[in-house]
Design an enzyme around this catalytic site. Structure first.
Site, PDB file in Angstrom:
ATOM      1  N   GLU A  97       0.821  -1.223   0.000  1.00 33.00           N
ATOM      2  CA  GLU A  97       0.000   0.000   0.000  1.00 33.00           C
ATOM      3  C   GLU A  97       0.849   1.265   0.000  1.00 33.00           C
ATOM      4  O   GLU A  97       0.539   2.238   0.680  1.00 33.00           O
ATOM      5  CB  GLU A  97      -1.000  -0.011   1.165  1.00 33.00           C
ATOM      6  N   HIS A 151      -1.871  -1.488  10.323  1.00 35.15           N
ATOM      7  CA  HIS A 151      -1.182  -2.770  10.480  1.00 35.15           C
ATOM      8  C   HIS A 151       0.082  -2.551  11.314  1.00 35.15           C
ATOM      9  O   HIS A 151       0.553  -1.419  11.457  1.00 35.15           O
ATOM     10  CB  HIS A 151      -0.756  -3.347   9.122  1.00 35.15           C
TER      11      HIS A 151
END
Length: 429
Positions: free
Chosen positions: A62, A276
């Site tokens: 990402e 995360h």
């Protein structure tokens, strides 16, 4: 750059002549770097880049903006070699940084990814896939094939099967590390493709820890952890790092240490590095004369019953998705096309009759209805046409598995597995 190469040559000479081991410090992390949507994106990317100091190889997911990649590369000067995998409209989001020379790279885009009806997920524009960098490690003939990916939960098993094939046919004699955000829970059958069919080890497991036990373990969660400022869903483990214990190049990876990093708030900030956490794995690369006797080029991921059972389970999962796509798309068959056209002609006739017979004062409402129907028809038509490619991709993977199994005369019965598909919701992104 000359200084970096000279330093690497010294390490190479020392390792090859003295037979010394090399300890690798590896990192993988989903950075949540979406433009506009991700909060404090630039500040977080810079903070993550500062944390990359001291690592040998880093795989990030990402990283959607090339500007973010360039900023991270400028900050993480201890990792002079890097590669960003470009794909689709906004990029695959994948990149790799390395202390050691990257001597080759390759990217495979998934055949089945997001459709037009999944626009809020962005996979339609991302061109997601699996990327690989071949890295020259200290030691004669010692290479690491570093793979990274970010799968989409709606097509995860089909994509995981593609990744498995990609690794199988590109790994050669190299050591292998595969990592990323797989949007897959530990007990799901998709992960067996790597532990059973590719003989890779999940770096998290240790001692008596198993996929069944860590499913409930609070310490294993890598996304939406309790206390994370960006976590809004249930904590889960969906990020992984697999590695090959040995390779036919004559080296082995031993003494691994697994750690979660960047769990806390960014210093002097009130938010985390990402939704995360990072996965850090330390492994020691050593000479292994026994490993050099293994010929991975002849390795087959269907050479025994255990592996074929895994493929049977994956086939059942992919077939389920294949049937869902077939049932949900009227353009798959001629009869479906006829029904779609017939119903939409009926809708058009009804709308025209309403416009013809309602009082003039209500014409504005009938015109709004007519405009809505036209836009809806256009959206559905475009969506169904584009999703034909998704069906074709899943169908191709299904046919591949069937061919692999039939070519080996497999007549195994698929065992009941209630966890083969896991949670079918699309809350994983």
């Amino acid at each position: 750059m000359a200084t970096d190469l000279d330093s690497f040559q010294v390490q190479l000479s020392s390792a090859s002549s003295g037979g010394e081991s090399v300890t690798l410090r590896l990192l993988t992390m989903n950075c949540w770097g979406l433009r506009v949507i991700s909060k404090f994106r630039r500040e977080r990317m810079e903070a993550i880049a500062h944390e990359l100091v001291g690592y040998d190889v880093v795989a990030l997911q990402e990283i959607w903006s090339k500007d973010d990649f360039e900023v991270m590369r400028d900050i993480a000067k201890s990792l002079p070699y890097s590669h960003m995998f470009y794909s689709g409209v906004i990029g695959s989001g994948l990149c790799i940084f390395s202390k050691y020379p990257i001597v080759g790279s390759y990217f495979h885009a998934f055949m089945a990814s997001g459709g037009i009806f999944d626009m809020t997920k962005g996979d339609l524009f991302a061109g997601k896939g699996v990327g690989m960098c071949r890295i020259k490690l200290p030691g004669e003939g010692c290479h690491l094939s570093m793979y990274t990916s970010h799968t989409y939960s709606r097509y995860r098993d089909s994509q995981l099967f593609e990744i498995m094939q990609f690794i199988h046919y590109t790994r050669g004699r190299d050591l292998v590390v595969f990592c990323g955000d797989l949007n897959t829970y530990p007990k799901m059958v998709g992960l067996k493709l790597y532990s059973k069919c590719l003989d890779l080890e999940d770096s998290f497991f240790h001692g008596e820890c198993t996929p069944e036990s860590c499913y409930q373990c609070q310490n294993c969660h890598t996304c939406d952890n309790t206390g994370n400022t960006f976590g809004k869903r249930t904590p889960k483990r969906i990020d992984y790092m697999f590695f090959s214990p040995k390779a036919s190049c004559g080296y082995a990876m031993v003494d691994k240490e697994y750690t979660h990093v960047m769990k806390e708030l960014i210093p002097e900030k009130e938010y985390n590095y990402s939704d995360h956490v990072g996965i850090e794995v330390k492994v020691k690369v050593v000479k292994d004369s026994a490993a050099s006797q293994e010929i991975l080029g002849d390795f087959s991921f269907i050479d025994n019953d255990e592996k074929r059972i895994v493929l049977q389970e994956i086939r059942a999962s992919i077939e389920k998705k294949r049937n869902q796509l077939r049932d949900g798309n009227p353009f798959i068959t001629i009869d479906g096309i006829k029904r779609w056209i017939t119903w939409h002609l009926i809708y058009a006739i009804v709308a025209l009759l309403l416009m013809a017979f309602v009082p003039p004062v209500l014409n504005i409402f009938t015109n709004i209805l007519w405009a809505y129907l036209i836009l809806r028809w256009m959206r559905n038509f475009a969506g169904h046409v584009m999703e034909l490619s998704l069906f074709a991709g899943v169908e191709a993977n299904y046919r591949d598995i069937c061919n692999y199994l039939s070519s080996n005369g497999s007549s195994l019965v698929v065992p009941e597995n209630n966890d083969s598909n896991g949670d079918e919701t699309t809350t994983l992104v």
